[in-house]
Motif scaffolding. Structure first.
Motif, mmCIF file in Angstrom:
data_model
loop_
_atom_site.group_PDB
_atom_site.id
_atom_site.type_symbol
_atom_site.label_atom_id
_atom_site.label_comp_id
_atom_site.label_asym_id
_atom_site.label_seq_id
_atom_site.Cartn_x
_atom_site.Cartn_y
_atom_site.Cartn_z
ATOM 1 N N GLU A 124 0.837 -1.210 0.000
ATOM 2 C CA GLU A 124 0.000 0.000 0.000
ATOM 3 C C GLU A 124 0.870 1.256 0.000
ATOM 4 O OE1 GLU A 124 -3.123 2.387 -0.403
ATOM 5 O OE2 GLU A 124 -3.226 0.210 -0.474
ATOM 6 N N ALA A 125 1.946 1.255 0.774
ATOM 7 C CA ALA A 125 2.843 2.412 0.810
ATOM 8 C C ALA A 125 3.518 2.630 -0.549
ATOM 9 C CB ALA A 125 3.899 2.226 1.905
ATOM 10 N N LEU A 126 3.931 1.549 -1.214
ATOM 11 C CA LEU A 126 4.534 1.668 -2.544
ATOM 12 C C LEU A 126 3.530 2.223 -3.544
ATOM 13 C CD1 LEU A 126 6.774 1.259 -4.604
ATOM 14 C CD2 LEU A 126 6.053 -1.134 -4.799
ATOM 15 N N SER A 127 2.300 1.741 -3.506
ATOM 16 C CA SER A 127 1.277 2.243 -4.420
ATOM 17 C C SER A 127 1.029 3.736 -4.190
ATOM 18 C CB SER A 127 -0.023 1.456 -4.257
ATOM 19 O OG SER A 127 -0.970 1.886 -5.213
ATOM 20 N N HIS A 128 0.970 4.142 -2.929
ATOM 21 C CA HIS A 128 0.777 5.564 -2.595
ATOM 22 C C HIS A 128 1.940 6.398 -3.139
ATOM 23 C CE1 HIS A 128 -0.022 9.211 -0.328
ATOM 24 N NE2 HIS A 128 1.226 9.149 0.099
ATOM 25 N N TRP A 129 3.170 5.918 -2.945
ATOM 26 C CA TRP A 129 4.335 6.653 -3.425
ATOM 27 C C TRP A 129 4.311 6.777 -4.948
ATOM 28 C CZ3 TRP A 129 8.611 5.245 -6.451
ATOM 29 C CH2 TRP A 129 9.650 6.178 -6.484
ATOM 30 N N LEU A 130 4.000 5.684 -5.641
ATOM 31 C CA LEU A 130 3.923 5.730 -7.103
ATOM 32 C C LEU A 130 2.875 6.732 -7.574
ATOM 33 C CD1 LEU A 130 4.100 1.932 -7.931
ATOM 34 C CD2 LEU A 130 5.829 3.639 -8.522
ATOM 35 N N ARG A 131 1.730 6.749 -6.909
ATOM 36 C CA ARG A 131 0.614 7.601 -7.312
ATOM 37 C C ARG A 131 0.858 9.075 -6.982
ATOM 38 N NH1 ARG A 131 -3.047 5.163 -4.483
ATOM 39 N NH2 ARG A 131 -2.825 6.599 -2.745
ATOM 40 N N ASP A 132 1.440 9.359 -5.794
ATOM 41 C CA ASP A 132 1.461 10.742 -5.304
ATOM 42 C C ASP A 132 2.833 11.378 -5.150
ATOM 43 O OD1 ASP A 132 -1.321 10.532 -5.056
ATOM 44 O OD2 ASP A 132 -1.184 9.840 -2.982
ATOM 45 N N GLU A 133 3.906 10.601 -5.183
ATOM 46 C CA GLU A 133 5.208 11.176 -4.861
ATOM 47 C C GLU A 133 6.330 10.836 -5.830
ATOM 48 O OE1 GLU A 133 6.225 10.347 -0.779
ATOM 49 O OE2 GLU A 133 4.113 10.358 -0.214
ATOM 50 N N ALA A 134 6.211 9.763 -6.583
ATOM 51 C CA ALA A 134 7.310 9.339 -7.462
ATOM 52 C C ALA A 134 7.578 10.398 -8.531
ATOM 53 C CB ALA A 134 6.972 8.007 -8.127
ATOM 54 N N PRO A 135 8.845 10.781 -8.684
ATOM 55 C CA PRO A 135 9.164 11.790 -9.702
ATOM 56 C C PRO A 135 9.088 11.210 -11.107
ATOM 57 C CG PRO A 135 11.158 11.009 -8.637
ATOM 58 C CD PRO A 135 10.014 10.357 -7.928
ATOM 59 N N ARG A 136 8.637 12.024 -12.027
ATOM 60 C CA ARG A 136 8.601 11.590 -13.433
ATOM 61 C C ARG A 136 9.947 11.829 -14.086
ATOM 62 N NH1 ARG A 136 2.781 12.833 -16.156
ATOM 63 N NH2 ARG A 136 1.541 11.957 -14.456
ATOM 64 N N HIS A 137 10.312 10.938 -14.966
ATOM 65 C CA HIS A 137 11.590 10.999 -15.674
ATOM 66 C C HIS A 137 11.678 12.272 -16.520
ATOM 67 C CE1 HIS A 137 15.191 9.382 -17.500
ATOM 68 N NE2 HIS A 137 14.668 9.551 -18.696
ATOM 69 N N LYS A 138 12.700 13.071 -16.279
ATOM 70 C CA LYS A 138 12.983 14.301 -17.041
ATOM 71 C C LYS A 138 11.842 15.311 -17.004
ATOM 72 C CE LYS A 138 16.344 12.268 -20.157
ATOM 73 N NZ LYS A 138 16.770 12.105 -21.545
ATOM 74 N N GLN A 139 11.060 15.329 -15.921
ATOM 75 C CA GLN A 139 9.994 16.324 -15.760
ATOM 76 C C GLN A 139 10.090 16.885 -14.344
ATOM 77 O OE1 GLN A 139 6.159 14.737 -16.801
ATOM 78 N NE2 GLN A 139 6.751 14.321 -18.900
ATOM 79 N N SER A 140 10.967 17.837 -14.166
ATOM 80 C CA SER A 140 11.226 18.412 -12.857
ATOM 81 C C SER A 140 9.946 18.968 -12.228
ATOM 82 C CB SER A 140 12.255 19.541 -12.987
ATOM 83 O OG SER A 140 12.519 20.101 -11.735
ATOM 84 N N GLY A 141 9.714 18.594 -10.991
ATOM 85 C CA GLY A 141 8.559 19.098 -10.255
ATOM 86 C C GLY A 141 7.264 18.355 -10.499
#
Length: 63
Positions: free
Chosen positions: A29-46
Motif C-alpha cells: 500500500e505504501a509503494l502504491s501511494h508513493w507511485l501515485r502521489d510522490e514518485a518523480p517523473r523521468h525528465k519532468q522536474s517538479g
C-alpha cells in the motif's frame, strides 16, 4: 519517448492474521501511494505521480 513498466508483487492480503502478512500488505500500500502521489517523473522536474498498483487476481480484483 514513453517509459512503461509492469510490476508484479506477491503479497497475501486475504490472511493478515500473521504480523509478516500485515507488514507485506502495508508495504504494498505504501509503494502504491508513493507511485501515485510522490514518485518523480523521468525528465519532468517538479512533476510527480507515475501510476499505482492494483489487484489483478483474487476475489477483489478488477475485471
Amino acid at each position: 519517448m514513453s517509459w512503461v513498466a509492469n510490476v508484479m508483487i506477491s503479497a497475501d492480503q486475504a490472511d493478515q492474521a500473521d504480523q509478516a502478512d500485515q507488514a507485506d500488505a502495508a508495504n504494498v500500500e505504501a509503494l502504491s501511494h508513493w507511485l501515485r502521489d510522490e514518485a518523480p517523473r523521468h525528465k519532468q522536474s517538479g512533476v510527480v505521480g507515475v501510476g499505482s498498483l492494483r489487484l489483478i487476481t483474487g476475489r477483489d480484483a478488477l475485471r
